[in-house]
Write a protein that holds these residues in place. Structure first.
Motif: not given
Length: 173
Positions: A1-27
């Motif tokens: 198993x491989x984890x998909x982790x949120x990368x550091x996208x910018x230095x200004x934010x401590x958190x982000x919002x996961x807006x939408x999934x582009x792939x179905x669960x189980x796909x």
């Protein structure tokens, strides 16, 4: 198993919002495929899988997430669990599960869109008429600019919550 982790996208934010999934669960996901959209304070970024496998979500769309957090797991297709098989001996007969009722998809509104909504006194009911599940700042801007010629307006100055309560919408800027 491989984890998909949120990368550091910018230095200004401590958190982000996961807006939408582009792939179905189980796909099944191929390496290099975009699997989700994440919103930072400055932009929307696609989260790209570096590996192939069967996706198992760990967070729902709209969830807050932070850099390094696991949002999904990829399992090699050979190790993924097969979909559940219906029990042919079910008392109801037929052997196939009944479809679960489908609930309407909730709108996900990005932070920049919410800020613009507050500035102009627009509420979620006004945006529901757009028929979109993901509302971005550009959608709110288009709503404020008015409808194309020949289309009745969705939001008029009189229809905003501020006007309904006897106040005025605040101008942007």
């Amino acid at each position: 198993m491989v984890d998909i982790r949120i990368p550091r996208l910018n230095t200004n934010d401590a958190s982000y919002v996961l807006v939408e999934w582009l792939v179905d669960d189980g796909a099944t996901v191929e390496s290099g495929a975009s699997v989700a959209t994440v919103e930072t304070s400055k932009s929307l970024e696609d989260l790209v899988s570096e590996h192939a496998g069967v996706l198992s979500r760990r967070l729902p769309a709209g969830a807050d997430c932070r850099p390094g957090q696991v949002v999904a797991v990829l399992t090699p297709p050979s190790q993924a669990s097969p979909p559940p098989v219906a029990d042919p001996g079910r008392p109801e007969g037929g052997g196939t599960p009944e479809a679960a009722p489908v609930s309407p998809v909730a709108m996900v509104i990005t932070a920049p869109a919410r800020a613009l909504m507050r500035q102009h006194g627009i509420d979620e009911q006004d945006l529901a008429a757009l028929g979109r599940s993901l509302i971005r700042r550009s959608d709110v801007e288009a709503l404020l600019a008015g409808p194309p010629a020949g289309v009745s307006p969705l939001v008029t100055p009189e229809a905003t919550p501020a006007a309904r309560e006897g106040g005025h919408a605040r101008p942007a800027g």
